[in-house]
Design an enzyme around this catalytic site. Structure first.
Site, PDB file in Angstrom:
ATOM      1  N   HIS A  92      -9.260  -4.852  19.370  1.00 34.78           N
ATOM      2  CA  HIS A  92      -9.829  -3.625  19.943  1.00 34.78           C
ATOM      3  C   HIS A  92     -10.201  -2.642  18.836  1.00 34.78           C
ATOM      4  O   HIS A  92     -10.277  -1.444  19.077  1.00 34.78           O
ATOM      5  CB  HIS A  92      -8.830  -2.934  20.880  1.00 34.78           C
ATOM      6  CG  HIS A  92      -8.711  -3.573  22.224  1.00 34.78           C
ATOM      7  ND1 HIS A  92      -8.074  -4.775  22.416  1.00 34.78           N
ATOM      8  CD2 HIS A  92      -9.141  -3.178  23.447  1.00 34.78           C
ATOM      9  CE1 HIS A  92      -8.117  -5.086  23.708  1.00 34.78           C
ATOM     10  NE2 HIS A  92      -8.751  -4.138  24.363  1.00 34.78           N
ATOM     11  N   GLU A 134     -18.547 -10.300  30.384  1.00 33.63           N
ATOM     12  CA  GLU A 134     -19.442  -9.782  29.342  1.00 33.63           C
ATOM     13  C   GLU A 134     -20.636 -10.684  29.057  1.00 33.63           C
ATOM     14  O   GLU A 134     -21.754 -10.196  28.852  1.00 33.63           O
ATOM     15  CB  GLU A 134     -18.685  -9.537  28.023  1.00 33.63           C
ATOM     16  CG  GLU A 134     -17.864  -8.261  27.988  1.00 33.63           C
ATOM     17  CD  GLU A 134     -16.461  -8.448  28.515  1.00 33.63           C
ATOM     18  OE1 GLU A 134     -16.131  -9.576  28.917  1.00 33.63           O
ATOM     19  OE2 GLU A 134     -15.680  -7.478  28.521  1.00 33.63           O
ATOM     20  N   PHE A 184     -15.791  -2.363  23.926  1.00 32.78           N
ATOM     21  CA  PHE A 184     -15.357  -2.502  22.530  1.00 32.78           C
ATOM     22  C   PHE A 184     -16.218  -3.583  21.877  1.00 32.78           C
ATOM     23  O   PHE A 184     -16.454  -4.627  22.489  1.00 32.78           O
ATOM     24  CB  PHE A 184     -13.883  -2.924  22.449  1.00 32.78           C
ATOM     25  CG  PHE A 184     -12.937  -1.908  23.039  1.00 32.78           C
ATOM     26  CD1 PHE A 184     -12.393  -0.905  22.257  1.00 32.78           C
ATOM     27  CD2 PHE A 184     -12.592  -1.963  24.383  1.00 32.78           C
ATOM     28  CE1 PHE A 184     -11.526   0.032  22.799  1.00 32.78           C
ATOM     29  CE2 PHE A 184     -11.724  -1.029  24.934  1.00 32.78           C
ATOM     30  CZ  PHE A 184     -11.190  -0.023  24.143  1.00 32.78           C
ATOM     31  N   GLU A 227     -18.617  -2.518  32.688  1.00 33.20           N
ATOM     32  CA  GLU A 227     -17.299  -2.491  33.332  1.00 33.20           C
ATOM     33  C   GLU A 227     -16.815  -1.051  33.485  1.00 33.20           C
ATOM     34  O   GLU A 227     -16.844  -0.285  32.515  1.00 33.20           O
ATOM     35  CB  GLU A 227     -16.312  -3.304  32.494  1.00 33.20           C
ATOM     36  CG  GLU A 227     -16.693  -4.775  32.432  1.00 33.20           C
ATOM     37  CD  GLU A 227     -16.083  -5.500  31.232  1.00 33.20           C
ATOM     38  OE1 GLU A 227     -15.186  -4.943  30.576  1.00 33.20           O
ATOM     39  OE2 GLU A 227     -16.548  -6.626  30.956  1.00 33.20           O
ATOM     40  N   PHE A 265     -15.537  -7.265  22.092  1.00 35.59           N
ATOM     41  CA  PHE A 265     -15.909  -8.083  23.257  1.00 35.59           C
ATOM     42  C   PHE A 265     -17.362  -8.539  23.204  1.00 35.59           C
ATOM     43  O   PHE A 265     -17.787  -9.350  24.035  1.00 35.59           O
ATOM     44  CB  PHE A 265     -15.689  -7.315  24.567  1.00 35.59           C
ATOM     45  CG  PHE A 265     -14.341  -6.676  24.722  1.00 35.59           C
ATOM     46  CD1 PHE A 265     -13.248  -7.104  23.985  1.00 35.59           C
ATOM     47  CD2 PHE A 265     -14.151  -5.632  25.619  1.00 35.59           C
ATOM     48  CE1 PHE A 265     -12.012  -6.508  24.124  1.00 35.59           C
ATOM     49  CE2 PHE A 265     -12.917  -5.032  25.766  1.00 35.59           C
ATOM     50  CZ  PHE A 265     -11.844  -5.462  25.011  1.00 35.59           C
TER      51      PHE A 265
END
Lengths: 321, 305
Positions: free
Chosen positions: A127, A58, A81, A29, A84
């Site tokens: 996060h 993802e 991160f 991304e 994810f």
């Protein structure tokens, strides 16, 4: 010599690998825009469609990377991160990690995954996590965790020459930490670094916590306690010889990391140390990690969440007391 | 098609005796989609499958003895006995993966298609999956990205009306899988999946543009599995009349009788075809049966990492 940063070294390593090996691809991304931290900055301009921007998908991004790898490319999938990576674990754990084994050695999946851990940014529990221990429980994955700019670039270069999947677990709190520039060179996977030699206590620390351990060691040295700081750099395959060799000299061991203590990498190291050097230990292995709690946003709470130098120093003192 | 039918009938029996091990899903009744699609593929193409993969691998030309040995966990199996029924891989014949996780090979096929476009222009990636996989995130994410990037991938949905034990109507209000393709502007066709000629024609029409730089494409084969979801599943969730109705449309017998009717094949030749397949399978079973299990050292070989 000019300074460099951890993120700069990653960017240099990606560019260098892409120039050297036409099979290298980047998938993720915002990668064409350089990503939120600049890891892929400038690469789309130089390498065009070899840098593939993806939608926020993802689960499939990881599978696309694995599918490219099974067809002979060397993709670097970026999962911005590690929080994810939960969405992408099926492809990583069930497909990429097992392709070689399940095919009886017919397949190789040279997939590289770059992802980041790290609390301290007040970004909240989705996060900030350090989930690297999950990956160690899946046979077939190499997991590297650089603490310095030289290792961030060097381990990435080695990952891009490996035959099997490698997850590069970066730390976003280290991304902009300045270091004297060193020539970019591959750092072997599976080789620990002794960051500071010491005779009294072995401290095994990972990622950002390496720097906390070094700060603790500085402080303890003033009192006459010499801590040997070992940075495994690779969590799997682990350089156990370096750790056990050190413990056999110091007779004491502290393990420290940013991840939750329960079920963490430190538990594995502590178990291995007692298996391989129980007779040399003068005290139980001490383990430091985050409490059994998600990462909070509130500054004093998050500050208390992280393992810092004073906690490491206190643990060392308790062992030598 | 007779080879696949005979092979899987044999597999079904060997599950009963315990010689074929583990969870096994046969595709009896669905052979036409495997054969029709694979017949238009070339050696350079790459194929992925799902958990019901025996037919796809055999249709690509895999050695039945090696497939049977794999299902028995033998050292001479396609994957040295370490993959099993749901994880058949035959790189020699371009089969790069099959999966026990429904939908899991769809992104792999998309990634492989993107790689092929650069490393082997004109080659295509194909992924077989069932209608259950259409309800996964993988399907929808990959439809979007495959269309966005015009990837040379053919998505083949073998729509047998059931996802595990549950009819389609209980899982989705969308009756035709091709409806999803329309949203993304993907070339898609629905065919009678029990008519191997129709499948072949549709697959050929969809694959040709992929070889010329177009893509992706979706082929929906309407079919039926005549056995349960897995061997041992009594399939009490469906009516006997439904099974009987589909048995009358058996793709293997239908293909043979149509060829005889058209005068392309004599009745004797058609019978000989079935007999030859059964002999080949019997020989495969005998060879696989006498093959050794892998040595203990194989347990930790080829782990990687």
């Amino acid at each position: 010599m000019a300074d460099t940063t951890y993120i700069g070294a990653i960017n240099d390593a990606l560019a260098s690998a892409m120039r050297r090996d036409p099979a290298v691809r980047i998938v993720g991304e915002d990668v064409a825009e350089g990503g939120p931290f600049g890891a892929t900055k400038g690469l789309a301009a130089e390498f065009g469609e070899r840098v593939r921007d993806t939608p926020i998908s993802e689960s499939s991004i990881m599978g696309i990377g694995a599918g490219m790898a099974l067809a002979g490319l060397r993709p670097v999938v970026e999962i911005m991160f590690i929080d994810f990576i939960t969405l992408a674990l099926d492809q990583l754990a069930n497909q990429a990690a097992k392709a070689r084994y399940m095919s009886g050695g017919q397949l190789r999946c040279p997939l590289v995954v770059r992802t980041s851990v790290g609390a301290g940014t007040r970004s909240g529990a989705q996060h900030s996590q350090s989930l690297e221990a999950w990956l160690l429980h899946v046979p077939g994955l190499s997991v590297v965790m650089p603490a310095t700019a030289a290792d961030a670039g060097g381990l990435l270069l080695s990952a891009l020459r490996a035959d099997d999947p490698v997850v590069v677990v970066e730390n976003k709190e280290l991304y902009f930490r300045k270091e004297p520039r060193v020539d970019l060179a591959p750092v072997p996977i599976g080789a620990a670094a002794v960051r500071r030699p010491g005779r009294d206590v072995t401290c095994v620390a990972t990622s950002r916590t390496v720097h906390e351990a070094l700060a603790a060691a500085d402080e303890l040295a003033r009192d006459g306690t010499e801590v040997e700081v070992i940075d495994p750099r690779t969590l799997h395959p682990l350089d156990l010889d370096t750790i056990v060799g050190s413990v056999r000299r110091t007779h004491r061991c502290v393990v420290a990391h940013e991840a939750v203590r329960q079920g963490g990498f430190g538990a594995e190291v502590a178990a291995l140390v007692q298996e391989h050097a129980f007779d040399a230990l003068d005290a139980p292995v001490a383990r430091l990690g985050a409490p059994y709690a998600p990462v909070p946003v509130s500054p004093p709470l998050e500050d208390a969440y992280l393992v810092r130098a004073p906690a490491i120093a206190a643990a060392v003192r308790s062992l030598v007391a | 098609m007779w080879l696949i039918r005979a092979f899987e009938e044999s597999v079904s029996e060997l599950v009963g005796t315990g010689e074929v091990v583990g969870l096994v899903h046969v595709s009896i009744g669905q052979e036409a989609s495997a054969v029709g699609v694979c017949d238009v593929l070339e050696a350079r193409d790459r194929v992925y499958s799902g958990h019901r993969a025996h037919g796809h691998v055999l249709a690509r030309g895999a050695d039945p003895t090696a497939v049977m040995a794999e299902l028995m966990g033998k050292a001479t199996g396609l994957c040295g006995g370490k993959g099993g029924s749901m994880h058949l891989v035959d790189v020699t014949h371009g089969v790069l993966g099959a999966t026990g996780v429904v939908g899991g090979t769809i992104p792999l096929a998309l990634g492989t298609a993107l790689a092929l476009r650069e490393t082997a222009p004109g080659a295509v990636a194909v992924v077989f999956f069932g209608d259950g996989a259409v309800q996964t995130g993988y399907f929808h994410e990959c439809l979007n990205m495959a269309a966005l990037w015009k990837a040379p991938v053919l998505l083949v949905c073998e729509n047998n009306g059931y996802a595990e034990f549950t009819p389609r109507s209980a899982h989705t209000p969308v009756e035709r899988v091709t409806r999803h393709a329309e949203t993304y502007g993907i070339d898609a066709r629905t065919v009678d999946g029990n008519d191997v000629v129709a499948v072949r024609e549709a697959a050929a029409a969809l694959v040709a543009p992929l070889r010329g730089g177009g893509g992706p494409a979706l082929l929906e084969c309407l079919t039926y599995r005549m056995r349960g979801h897995y061997e041992g599943d009594p399939a009490r969730y469906r009516e006997a009349s439904e099974l009987a109705e589909w048995k009358a449309k058996d793709p293997v017998r239908r293909c043979a009788s149509a060829a005889v009717e058209r005068g392309e094949l004599s009745a004797d030749d058609a019978a000989a075809c079935e007999a030859a397949a059964r002999r080949a399978v019997a020989a495969a079973v005998a060879a696989a049966r006498s093959a050794p299990f892998p040595p203990p050292s194989a347990l930790t070989e080829d782990v990687g990492g």
